[in-house]
Design an enzyme around this catalytic site. Structure first.
Site, PDB file in Angstrom:
ATOM      1  NE  ARG A  64      -3.571  -0.092   2.501  1.00  0.00           N
ATOM      2  CZ  ARG A  64      -3.346   0.920   3.562  1.00  0.00           C
ATOM      3  NH1 ARG A  64      -2.587   0.535   4.604  1.00  0.00           N
ATOM      4  NH2 ARG A  64      -4.903   1.826   4.026  1.00  0.00           N
ATOM      5  CB  ILE A  65       3.665   2.036   1.893  1.00  0.00           C
ATOM      6  CG1 ILE A  65       2.567   2.782   3.728  1.00  0.00           C
ATOM      7  CG2 ILE A  65       4.832   3.988   2.203  1.00  0.00           C
ATOM      8  CD1 ILE A  65       3.336   2.106   4.569  1.00  0.00           C
ATOM      9  CG  ASP A  87       6.199  -6.911  -2.905  1.00  0.00           C
ATOM     10  OD1 ASP A  87       6.541  -7.500  -2.026  1.00  0.00           O
ATOM     11  OD2 ASP A  87       6.534  -5.821  -2.521  1.00  0.00           O
ATOM     12  CB  THR A 128      10.081   6.053   4.951  1.00  0.00           C
ATOM     13  OG1 THR A 128       9.421   5.495   3.552  1.00  0.00           O
ATOM     14  CG2 THR A 128      10.387   7.417   4.300  1.00  0.00           C
ATOM     15  NE  ARG A 144       8.980  -1.409  12.029  1.00  0.00           N
ATOM     16  CZ  ARG A 144       7.721  -0.612  11.929  1.00  0.00           C
ATOM     17  NH1 ARG A 144       7.859   0.762  10.966  1.00  0.00           N
ATOM     18  NH2 ARG A 144       7.285  -0.790  12.449  1.00  0.00           N
ATOM     19  CG  ASP A 187      10.768   9.044   9.548  1.00  0.00           C
ATOM     20  OD1 ASP A 187      11.497  10.071  10.171  1.00  0.00           O
ATOM     21  OD2 ASP A 187       9.944   8.465   9.865  1.00  0.00           O
ATOM     22  CD  GLU A 196      13.790   3.933  15.020  1.00  0.00           C
ATOM     23  OE1 GLU A 196      12.092   3.735  15.179  1.00  0.00           O
ATOM     24  OE2 GLU A 196      13.718   3.913  13.842  1.00  0.00           O
ATOM     25  CG  HIS A 211      10.054   5.931  13.301  1.00  0.00           C
ATOM     26  ND1 HIS A 211      10.614   4.641  14.426  1.00  0.00           N
ATOM     27  CD2 HIS A 211       8.972   5.501  12.434  1.00  0.00           C
ATOM     28  CE1 HIS A 211       9.714   3.668  13.534  1.00  0.00           C
ATOM     29  NE2 HIS A 211       8.802   4.377  12.355  1.00  0.00           N
TER      30      HIS A 211
END
Length: 338
Positions: free
Chosen positions: A153-154, A173, A231, A233, A257, A262, A294
């Site tokens: 979706r992203i 993918d 953006t 992981r 991000d 982190e 993040h």
């Protein structure tokens, strides 16, 4: 029902309290859940956590002894939770399977454009009334190649924007997305994507198979002037290898991000602390690197959807129902029968 929420951001708190107000009492804490803070949850049957909370077997055991039976994580990722330990204890674990993909995709594009067009450097200069253009030259993205790693979706939302820019589209993918193919995306193997892309963006989950997906070999395969955006992981990128690549003068820009170490750093004010993470400290010294904390998901729309899904997980648990968001669901009667 009294619920305790860990890792609540200042802007998130009123949304969380408003959503739960009619049904439950919620105690919002700005600290992450970990070994030291787990005793705070003593007496709370339901605990909701953020993505940087640590839910190891030891922490879950502490929660279980204190009476916790539901972990409702306010995030899609769950690599911070020992699911097997939770199952062994008979705990229920829920997450947010999906929320606005546009929040992350649009932020990924904000990062990509910021590093490509040297926006941060330009803004810092103009605040000092330095209006020179030296070192600020970017590139048109129209006609260049976007490599989208992960076209769910992203990734698909990012692809639609890239298509609007007039970019050539490559994808990788495990399952090809017909919507992306309809935009002209060509699926290729990872090595080819890394080698041919001018802009590489990561949108896959962190698993054993994807950890350090962008390693020294992948970085070596990239163009010297490639842009890399993550953006998803932090563990997808071997940060030490990335630092060595940047030290050699390669890559036009990097925007992160997320960062693989982190936890305990992001979402906190460390401005007065001695930074002990030498890799992160070195990463921050490169003028073509942009690091944010993040925040890609952090829009009112997305956070509202995350909170609604979390509340639904709580209601499903109390009613003894299953649900698409529940990762661990031991057999148990509805609350009215307990």
């Amino acid at each position: 029902m009294e619920i305790v929420a860990f890792g609540v951001q200042t802007d998130e708190r009123p949304l969380l309290e408003r959503a739960f107000a009619d049904r439950h009492q919620i105690r919002c804490l700005d600290v992450n859940l970990d070994h030291d803070t787990a005793p705070i949850a003593h007496g709370y049957e339901i605990v909701t956590t953020d993505v940087n909370s640590e839910l190891s077997a030891e922490v879950l055991q502490t929660l279980f002894v204190g009476g916790t039976r539901l972990i409702a994580q306010r995030a899609t990722g769950y690599n911070n939770i020992d699911l097997q330990a939770a199952a062994d204890l008979g705990m229920t674990v829920g997450r947010v399977a999906a929320y606005s993909p546009y929040a992350v995709a649009e932020f990924a594009w904000a990062l990509a454009l910021a590093v490509d067009r040297r926006v941060i450097r330009a803004a810092q200069r103009t605040r000092l009334f330095d209006f020179r253009l030296d070192g600020l030259m970017g590139r048109d993205l129209r006609g260049r190649t976007a490599g989208v790693v992960g076209t769910g979706r992203i990734g698909a939302a990012f692809t639609r924007i890239a298509h609007g820019f007039g970019m050539r589209l490559l994808g990788w993918d495990l399952a090809e997305n017909p919507d992306c193919q309809g935009l002209g995306m060509r699926y290729v193997d990872r090595d080819r994507l890394f080698a041919e892309s001018d802009l590489i963006t990561l949108h896959v989950p962190l698993t054993d198979a994807t950890r350090h997906l962008v390693d020294a070999a992948a970085l070596a395969a990239m163009k010297d002037d490639a842009l890399l955006v993550n953006t998803s992981r932090g563990g997808l990128v071997d940060t030490a290898a990335l630092v060595e690549t940047l030290k050699s003068g390669r890559l036009s820009g990097v925007a992160l991000d997320v960062y693989e170490e982190e936890a305990g750093m992001f979402f906190h004010d460390r401005s007065l602390d001695v930074v002990r993470d030498d890799v992160l400290a070195r990463l921050m010294t490169f003028n073509n690197v942009l690091v944010t904390s993040h925040q890609a998901y952090f829009t009112a729309d997305a956070v509202g959807q995350i909170i609604d899904a979390t509340l639904a997980n709580v209601e499903d648990y109390l009613a003894g129902r299953g649900g698409a968001n529940l990762l661990v669901t031991p057999e148990r009667p509805p609350a009215a029968e307990r």
